[in-house]
Motif scaffolding. Sequence first.
Motif, PDB file in Angstrom:
ATOM      1  N   HIS A 185       0.779  -1.364  -0.160  1.00 20.52           N
ATOM      2  CA  HIS A 185       0.027   0.391  -0.052  1.00 20.52           C
ATOM      3  C   HIS A 185       0.606   1.721  -0.494  1.00 20.52           C
ATOM      4  O   HIS A 185       1.917   0.941   0.080  1.00 20.52           O
ATOM      5  N   ASP A 207       5.722   4.206   5.013  1.00 20.51           N
ATOM      6  CA  ASP A 207       6.958   3.062   5.867  1.00 20.51           C
ATOM      7  C   ASP A 207       6.952   1.720   4.157  1.00 20.51           C
ATOM      8  O   ASP A 207       7.996   1.008   4.552  1.00 20.51           O
ATOM      9  N   HIS A 208       6.082   1.330   3.700  1.00 16.84           N
ATOM     10  CA  HIS A 208       5.663   1.012   2.618  1.00 16.84           C
ATOM     11  C   HIS A 208       6.522   0.640   0.858  1.00 16.84           C
ATOM     12  O   HIS A 208       6.750  -0.431   0.303  1.00 16.84           O
ATOM     13  N   ASP A 255      -0.334  -4.198   6.308  1.00 15.26           N
ATOM     14  CA  ASP A 255      -0.721  -3.827   7.055  1.00 15.26           C
ATOM     15  C   ASP A 255      -2.526  -4.693   6.931  1.00 15.26           C
ATOM     16  O   ASP A 255      -3.186  -4.361   5.773  1.00 15.26           O
ATOM     17  N   HIS A 301      -5.024  -1.459  12.295  1.00 10.77           N
ATOM     18  CA  HIS A 301      -4.129  -2.413  12.812  1.00 10.77           C
ATOM     19  C   HIS A 301      -4.839  -3.712  14.056  1.00 10.77           C
ATOM     20  O   HIS A 301      -5.746  -2.849  14.303  1.00 10.77           O
ATOM     21  N   HIS A 322       4.625  -6.520  11.469  1.00 10.26           N
ATOM     22  CA  HIS A 322       4.839  -4.564  11.988  1.00 10.26           C
ATOM     23  C   HIS A 322       4.566  -4.179  13.536  1.00 10.26           C
ATOM     24  O   HIS A 322       3.078  -3.582  13.785  1.00 10.26           O
TER      25      HIS A 322
HETATM   26 ZN   LIG Z   1       2.557   0.195   7.749  1.00  5.19          ZN
END
Ligand SMILES: [Zn+2]
Length: 289
Positions: free
Chosen positions: A76, A80-81, A190, A228, A257
Amino acid sequence: MKIQLLGTAGGDFPRVDDLADDFESLPRVRALGGRNLRRPAQAVIFPDFLIDFYDGDQLARFGIAPETIKHLFITHIHWDHFRPLQILKFAATLPHQLQVHGSHYVIEALKFANTYDFDRSAGRFLIREKPTNVGCHTLEPMLTYRIGETAITPVHGNHSIDKSEHMIMQDMCLNYVFERNRKTVFYGLDSSYTLPHTFEFLRQFRIDVAVLDATFGRRPIDPVTSGHHNFPMLKETISEFQAAGIFHEQTTLLASHMALAHAEPHDDLKDVAVEMGFTLAYDGMEIEA
Ligand SMILES: [Zn+2]
Ligand SMILES: [Zn+2]
């Protein structure tokens, strides 16, 4: 199928580097070091698949030659990804065309970054003079794609959804099922509680290794505002998958994660995780499915 988790952090990992920030777990994470330190979530499925891209540092750290990576799967568009400029920089160093796979959101964002530069002084976009040679592949959830011996099936994760009165799906987060040699790996980062259609669709799989979102550890969180899991929520998800036969008795269940500031450090959580029926992941962890 051999997997290595190159990074296992939640999006708060940069706070570790700000030594003035002493929020909750941070001083202890710094003092303990080792597995308690985490870098952004990223994984390799050997020999040539990479999942998510913050930068290439973890490839170097674990001795993985960049030129072995032929396919990059993006979950996504959270930074951070997924960092488009870093991906294009990485792709430009490879002797072959990097194939990038992701949702419509990911592919459009990557193409945009490959089309324009931003002139900060003028405040305007300019056409990028030398676009990077990169292959772009838009994936739809619940369809199966084949690359060599591997079948890849993305599914829609419960993440990046504004669940207020607006109900805005801000991104299509993809979790991935990888099948090869009669082994099945689920990369579930996530996500919060599984979306109902995703859950029903996943009933057809028997998963051998699952990498699951456990971002907040034992911290109580509100599912209304979070995309999350914490540990109790993850335990519910795992129970549902077990009851449906998606997870079997030998499924390797990995909690990843993990937040660095908002969850407790690895050393304090690893036994708690085992008691709750899963294993706490760490950077560099290798798994054979
Ligand atoms: Zn993340
Ligand atoms: Zn995210």
